[in-house]
Design a protein around this motif. Sequence first.
Motif, PDB file in Angstrom:
ATOM      1  N   LEU A   1      45.042  18.812 -10.196  1.00 13.22           N
ATOM      2  CA  LEU A   1      44.061  18.336  -9.218  1.00 13.22           C
ATOM      3  C   LEU A   1      43.294  17.131  -9.737  1.00 13.22           C
ATOM      4  CD1 LEU A   1      41.949  20.211  -6.793  1.00 13.22           C
ATOM      5  CD2 LEU A   1      40.737  18.767  -8.393  1.00 13.22           C
ATOM      6  N   PHE A   2      42.790  17.198 -10.971  1.00 16.75           N
ATOM      7  CA  PHE A   2      42.004  16.090 -11.507  1.00 16.75           C
ATOM      8  C   PHE A   2      42.879  14.885 -11.837  1.00 16.75           C
ATOM      9  CE2 PHE A   2      38.658  19.157 -11.616  1.00 16.75           C
ATOM     10  CZ  PHE A   2      37.527  18.400 -11.369  1.00 16.75           C
ATOM     11  N   SER A   3      44.143  15.104 -12.195  1.00 20.02           N
ATOM     12  CA  SER A   3      45.071  13.980 -12.390  1.00 20.02           C
ATOM     13  C   SER A   3      45.264  13.240 -11.075  1.00 20.02           C
ATOM     14  CB  SER A   3      46.418  14.463 -12.926  1.00 20.02           C
ATOM     15  OG  SER A   3      46.309  14.928 -14.243  1.00 20.02           O
ATOM     16  N   ALA A   4      45.393  13.992  -9.983  1.00 20.55           N
ATOM     17  CA  ALA A   4      45.552  13.378  -8.662  1.00 20.55           C
ATOM     18  C   ALA A   4      44.269  12.664  -8.233  1.00 20.55           C
ATOM     19  CB  ALA A   4      45.941  14.437  -7.633  1.00 20.55           C
ATOM     20  N   LEU A   5      43.128  13.268  -8.481  1.00 15.88           N
ATOM     21  CA  LEU A   5      41.848  12.673  -8.098  1.00 15.88           C
ATOM     22  C   LEU A   5      41.570  11.393  -8.872  1.00 15.88           C
ATOM     23  CD1 LEU A   5      39.014  12.735  -6.736  1.00 15.88           C
ATOM     24  CD2 LEU A   5      38.266  14.129  -8.691  1.00 15.88           C
ATOM     25  N   LEU A   6      41.703  11.455 -10.181  1.00 17.11           N
ATOM     26  CA  LEU A   6      41.319  10.335 -11.042  1.00 17.11           C
ATOM     27  C   LEU A   6      42.435   9.308 -11.228  1.00 17.11           C
ATOM     28  CD1 LEU A   6      39.442  12.431 -13.738  1.00 17.11           C
ATOM     29  CD2 LEU A   6      38.445  11.174 -11.802  1.00 17.11           C
ATOM     30  N   GLU A   7      43.657   9.689 -10.887  1.00 19.55           N
ATOM     31  CA  GLU A   7      44.833   8.841 -11.044  1.00 19.55           C
ATOM     32  C   GLU A   7      45.018   8.373 -12.485  1.00 19.55           C
ATOM     33  OE1 GLU A   7      44.189   5.880  -7.924  1.00 19.55           O
ATOM     34  OE2 GLU A   7      45.532   7.041  -6.635  1.00 19.55           O
ATOM     35  N   VAL A   8      44.713   9.266 -13.433  1.00 13.87           N
ATOM     36  CA  VAL A   8      44.953   9.027 -14.854  1.00 13.87           C
ATOM     37  C   VAL A   8      45.481  10.316 -15.469  1.00 13.87           C
ATOM     38  CG1 VAL A   8      43.169   7.244 -15.096  1.00 13.87           C
ATOM     39  CG2 VAL A   8      42.589   9.621 -15.581  1.00 13.87           C
ATOM     40  N   GLU A   9      46.187  10.168 -16.566  1.00  7.83           N
ATOM     41  CA  GLU A   9      46.641  11.329 -17.326  1.00  7.83           C
ATOM     42  C   GLU A   9      45.534  11.720 -18.302  1.00  7.83           C
ATOM     43  OE1 GLU A   9      49.484  13.193 -16.912  1.00  7.83           O
ATOM     44  OE2 GLU A   9      49.603  11.961 -15.102  1.00  7.83           O
ATOM     45  N   PRO A  10      45.465  12.983 -18.689  1.00  6.05           N
ATOM     46  CA  PRO A  10      44.433  13.400 -19.637  1.00  6.05           C
ATOM     47  C   PRO A  10      44.605  12.742 -21.008  1.00  6.05           C
ATOM     48  CG  PRO A  10      45.859  15.261 -19.032  1.00  6.05           C
ATOM     49  CD  PRO A  10      46.325  14.079 -18.265  1.00  6.05           C
ATOM     50  N   HIS A  11      43.488  12.467 -21.665  1.00 10.46           N
ATOM     51  CA  HIS A  11      43.532  11.944 -23.033  1.00 10.46           C
ATOM     52  C   HIS A  11      43.563  13.091 -24.032  1.00 10.46           C
ATOM     53  CE1 HIS A  11      39.370  12.843 -24.286  1.00 10.46           C
ATOM     54  NE2 HIS A  11      39.074  12.622 -23.028  1.00 10.46           N
ATOM     55  N   ALA A  12      43.107  14.263 -23.613  1.00 11.37           N
ATOM     56  CA  ALA A  12      43.175  15.486 -24.422  1.00 11.37           C
ATOM     57  C   ALA A  12      43.816  16.556 -23.554  1.00 11.37           C
ATOM     58  CB  ALA A  12      41.775  15.920 -24.851  1.00 11.37           C
ATOM     59  N   ASP A  13      44.837  17.190 -24.071  1.00 13.39           N
ATOM     60  CA  ASP A  13      45.565  18.177 -23.276  1.00 13.39           C
ATOM     61  C   ASP A  13      45.948  19.350 -24.173  1.00 13.39           C
ATOM     62  OD1 ASP A  13      47.048  19.563 -21.422  1.00 13.39           O
ATOM     63  OD2 ASP A  13      48.377  17.899 -20.930  1.00 13.39           O
ATOM     64  N   GLU A  14      45.032  20.299 -24.275  1.00 16.94           N
ATOM     65  CA  GLU A  14      45.216  21.484 -25.107  1.00 16.94           C
ATOM     66  C   GLU A  14      45.027  22.732 -24.250  1.00 16.94           C
ATOM     67  OE1 GLU A  14      46.192  21.230 -28.175  1.00 16.94           O
ATOM     68  OE2 GLU A  14      45.872  19.081 -28.412  1.00 16.94           O
ATOM     69  N   PRO A  15      45.538  23.882 -24.679  1.00 14.83           N
ATOM     70  CA  PRO A  15      45.350  25.104 -23.905  1.00 14.83           C
ATOM     71  C   PRO A  15      43.871  25.468 -23.710  1.00 14.83           C
ATOM     72  CG  PRO A  15      47.022  25.431 -25.596  1.00 14.83           C
ATOM     73  CD  PRO A  15      46.387  24.087 -25.849  1.00 14.83           C
TER      74      PRO A  15
END
Length: 116
Positions: free
Chosen positions: A21-35
């Motif tokens: 959802l936030f990737s779609a909203l912000l149109e960016v990939e996460p800079h931190a992606d951990e469980p």
Amino acid sequence: MTAGLQTIIYPVKDIARAKALFSALLEVEPHADEPYYVGFKDAGQDVGLDPNGHAKGMTGPVPYWHVSDIRARLASLLEAGAELLQDVQDVGGGRLIASVKDADGNLVGLLQDAAA
């Protein structure tokens, strides 16, 4: 004095769905992606997703005020009547966070970067 609100953390139950959802909203990939945390940077804002947030007492998004002396600011808030939710904790890279609840139940976060 603060450096303003630059970070907001959302408690989420399904981190994969929230990340989509936030990737779609912000149109960016996460800079931190951990469980245990997914973080985005967009337009000068840090937006974080915390799958453990509800268990830590987060009832909704928490704005984090960037401060230069987190321990002094936390002590001032507690003296002013705030209730401690999370004491100062290093979340990596020297970044410190803490949070309190005001008399109306609003959550207030504090954040100090290592460079501060």
